[in-house]
Design an enzyme around this catalytic site. Sequence first.
Site, PDB file in Angstrom:
ATOM      1  N   SER A  89     -25.062 -15.006  -6.567  1.00 43.04           N
ATOM      2  CA  SER A  89     -25.004 -14.035  -7.660  1.00 43.04           C
ATOM      3  C   SER A  89     -26.392 -13.528  -8.011  1.00 43.04           C
ATOM      4  CB  SER A  89     -24.395 -14.727  -8.880  1.00 43.04           C
ATOM      5  OG  SER A  89     -24.578 -13.962 -10.028  1.00 43.04           O
ATOM      6  N   TYR A 124     -23.817 -22.395 -14.983  1.00 43.44           N
ATOM      7  CA  TYR A 124     -23.168 -21.651 -13.894  1.00 43.44           C
ATOM      8  C   TYR A 124     -24.216 -21.057 -12.960  1.00 43.44           C
ATOM      9  CZ  TYR A 124     -21.237 -17.672 -11.397  1.00 43.44           C
ATOM     10  OH  TYR A 124     -20.923 -16.766 -10.409  1.00 43.44           O
ATOM     11  N   LYS A 146     -25.401 -21.800  -8.707  1.00 49.06           N
ATOM     12  CA  LYS A 146     -25.607 -20.865  -7.587  1.00 49.06           C
ATOM     13  C   LYS A 146     -26.971 -21.120  -6.935  1.00 49.06           C
ATOM     14  CE  LYS A 146     -21.660 -18.946  -7.834  1.00 49.06           C
ATOM     15  NZ  LYS A 146     -20.671 -19.253  -6.807  1.00 49.06           N
TER      16      LYS A 146
HETATM   17  N1  LIG Z   1     -16.734 -11.929 -10.304  1.00 50.00           N
HETATM   18  C1  LIG Z   1     -18.044 -11.885 -10.495  1.00 50.00           C
HETATM   19  O1  LIG Z   1     -18.532 -11.168 -11.349  1.00 50.00           O
HETATM   20  C2  LIG Z   1     -18.965 -12.716  -9.615  1.00 50.00           C
HETATM   21  C3  LIG Z   1     -20.330 -12.383  -9.561  1.00 50.00           C
HETATM   22  C4  LIG Z   1     -21.180 -13.155  -8.771  1.00 50.00           C
HETATM   23  C5  LIG Z   1     -20.668 -14.228  -8.048  1.00 50.00           C
HETATM   24  N2  LIG Z   1     -19.344 -14.520  -8.132  1.00 50.00           N
HETATM   25  C6  LIG Z   1     -18.853 -15.669  -7.373  1.00 50.00           C
HETATM   26  O2  LIG Z   1     -17.869 -15.218  -6.449  1.00 50.00           O
HETATM   27  C7  LIG Z   1     -16.883 -16.225  -6.243  1.00 50.00           C
HETATM   28  C8  LIG Z   1     -15.527 -15.609  -6.470  1.00 50.00           C
HETATM   29  O3  LIG Z   1     -15.476 -15.052  -7.771  1.00 50.00           O
HETATM   30  P1  LIG Z   1     -14.172 -14.373  -8.348  1.00 50.00           P
HETATM   31  O4  LIG Z   1     -14.614 -13.366  -9.344  1.00 50.00           O
HETATM   32  O5  LIG Z   1     -13.276 -13.983  -7.246  1.00 50.00           O
HETATM   33  O6  LIG Z   1     -13.565 -15.607  -9.140  1.00 50.00           O
HETATM   34  P2  LIG Z   1     -12.038 -16.072  -9.300  1.00 50.00           P
HETATM   35  O7  LIG Z   1     -12.013 -17.115 -10.353  1.00 50.00           O
HETATM   36  O8  LIG Z   1     -11.142 -14.906  -9.437  1.00 50.00           O
HETATM   37  O9  LIG Z   1     -11.750 -16.736  -7.866  1.00 50.00           O
HETATM   38  C9  LIG Z   1     -12.127 -18.059  -7.555  1.00 50.00           C
HETATM   39  C10 LIG Z   1     -10.897 -18.735  -6.982  1.00 50.00           C
HETATM   40  O10 LIG Z   1     -11.249 -20.056  -6.605  1.00 50.00           O
HETATM   41  C11 LIG Z   1     -10.212 -20.937  -7.028  1.00 50.00           C
HETATM   42  N3  LIG Z   1     -10.862 -22.248  -7.162  1.00 50.00           N
HETATM   43  C12 LIG Z   1     -11.812 -22.635  -8.046  1.00 50.00           C
HETATM   44  N4  LIG Z   1     -12.185 -23.908  -7.790  1.00 50.00           N
HETATM   45  C13 LIG Z   1     -11.461 -24.324  -6.713  1.00 50.00           C
HETATM   46  C14 LIG Z   1     -11.416 -25.514  -5.968  1.00 50.00           C
HETATM   47  N5  LIG Z   1     -12.174 -26.572  -6.261  1.00 50.00           N
HETATM   48  N6  LIG Z   1     -10.566 -25.597  -4.920  1.00 50.00           N
HETATM   49  C15 LIG Z   1      -9.756 -24.543  -4.594  1.00 50.00           C
HETATM   50  N7  LIG Z   1      -9.778 -23.362  -5.272  1.00 50.00           N
HETATM   51  C16 LIG Z   1     -10.627 -23.265  -6.319  1.00 50.00           C
HETATM   52  C17 LIG Z   1      -9.644 -20.335  -8.288  1.00 50.00           C
HETATM   53  O11 LIG Z   1      -8.307 -20.712  -8.525  1.00 50.00           O
HETATM   54  C18 LIG Z   1      -9.744 -18.834  -7.965  1.00 50.00           C
HETATM   55  O12 LIG Z   1      -8.555 -18.369  -7.335  1.00 50.00           O
HETATM   56  C19 LIG Z   1     -17.238 -17.367  -7.167  1.00 50.00           C
HETATM   57  O13 LIG Z   1     -17.989 -18.317  -6.441  1.00 50.00           O
HETATM   58  C20 LIG Z   1     -18.118 -16.707  -8.208  1.00 50.00           C
HETATM   59  O14 LIG Z   1     -19.008 -17.607  -8.807  1.00 50.00           O
HETATM   60  C21 LIG Z   1     -18.483 -13.786  -8.888  1.00 50.00           C
END
Ligand SMILES: NC(=O)c1ccc[n+]([C@@H]2O[C@H](COP(=O)([O-])OP(=O)(O)OC[C@H]3O[C@@H](n4cnc5c(N)ncnc54)[C@H](O)[C@@H]3O)[C@@H](O)[C@H]2O)c1
Length: 340
Positions: free
Chosen positions: A125, A150, A154
């Site tokens: 991120s 959080y 990362k």
């Molecule tokens: N959305 C954003 O703004 C953003 C920005 C930067 C980075 N990210 C990173 O991108 C990734 C995806 O983000 P997102 O927005 O799709 O989030 P999200 O919460 O929609 O998707 C994450 C998924 O992982 C699943 N999950 C969590 N822990 C788990 C585990 N231990 N085992 C199995 N499944 C698990 C959740 O049920 C969910 O479906 C994450 O790592 C997040 O930190 C997101």
Amino acid sequence: MEKILITGGAGYIGSHTAVALVESGYQPIIVDDFSNSEKNVLEGLKKITGQSIPCYEGDCNDRSLLEKIFSEHALAGVIHFAAYKAVGESTEKPLKYYGNNIFSLLALLETMEKFGVENLVFSSSCTVYGQPDELPVKESTPRKVAESPYGNTKKICEDILVDQVRSQAKLAAIALRYFNPIGAHPSSHIGELPIGVPSNLVPFVTQTGVGIRKELTVFGDDYNTPDGSCVRDYIHVMDLAEAHVKAISYLRGKNAPFYDLFNVGTGTGNTVLEVIQAFEKVSEQPLNYKIGPRRPGDVEKVWADTGKITRELDWHPHYTLEDSLRDSWNWQLALSKKPA
Ligand SMILES: NC(=O)c1ccc[n+]([C@@H]2O[C@H](COP(=O)([O-])OP(=O)(O)OC[C@H]3O[C@@H](n4cnc5c(N)ncnc54)[C@H](O)[C@@H]3O)[C@@H](O)[C@H]2O)c1
């Protein structure tokens, strides 16, 4: 067809990446514990791709589950999305975030090593940059002390990948530093799920637009930006999904040990008030918002230098800010029509 495991593949970015992988001829396989997603995402994926994407329900910290998946499928690579992502909650429950986000990466890396799977794309991120001293922010810009547990997960996960590659392990990894993902698949069959009160701008905007929230508060209009509101780099989730496909394909041509990282943004910053104006244009209605005080912990402005990913992965964003907001709005309207 080459099989790619997507951890957290039922989530917001993972589900869109599953679509992009299918479109590029890969076979995605999902593992998700549905802690922050719903099973009907799989139906949405089927409507878009015309196929049932294999999905294992379970926790990525569960090594026996990972071993079962790795023994049932010859994987060409893994994209690791599974993590908790609520910045605010992470300050209240840091152990929950360190536990899930770090241990799931360790379990995955150990399983990959055991089964000889080398290629990994990791979700990082732009939060690792904090408020950068220079803009646009480059990959070489030093990371700042994380503002939240959080954000720290990362940074730590990036460091784990670097150390593992330095140890000459058979790992070829790319960390993608996402800027601000918004939008939804243009079909409105999948999008960002509204679980709890959104802390991100765009879901709050669309929920206010549809009447779920009474009013949006813009946190501060006295920043050193063109209109005083904060600036972010908003990227359409399908463009972001495409970056994962490019990254996984790029890794196929690299020999382990290998590590690199790329910003994924549009290269353009937009203010909160510009997002609201674009939303009002695409939704053809005014948005009920007020200006409030600054929110503690908010970075004033950040946007990406995308030169590296353009040059090395031949990746370019295709969607405009208005496209993104139109897709977010249509997704919100589709959600509002679904029975509760
Ligand atoms: N959305 C954003 O703004 C953003 C920005 C930067 C980075 N990210 C990173 O991108 C990734 C995806 O983000 P997102 O927005 O799709 O989030 P999200 O919460 O929609 O998707 C994450 C998924 O992982 C699943 N999950 C969590 N822990 C788990 C585990 N231990 N085992 C199995 N499944 C698990 C959740 O049920 C969910 O479906 C994450 O790592 C997040 O930190 C997101």
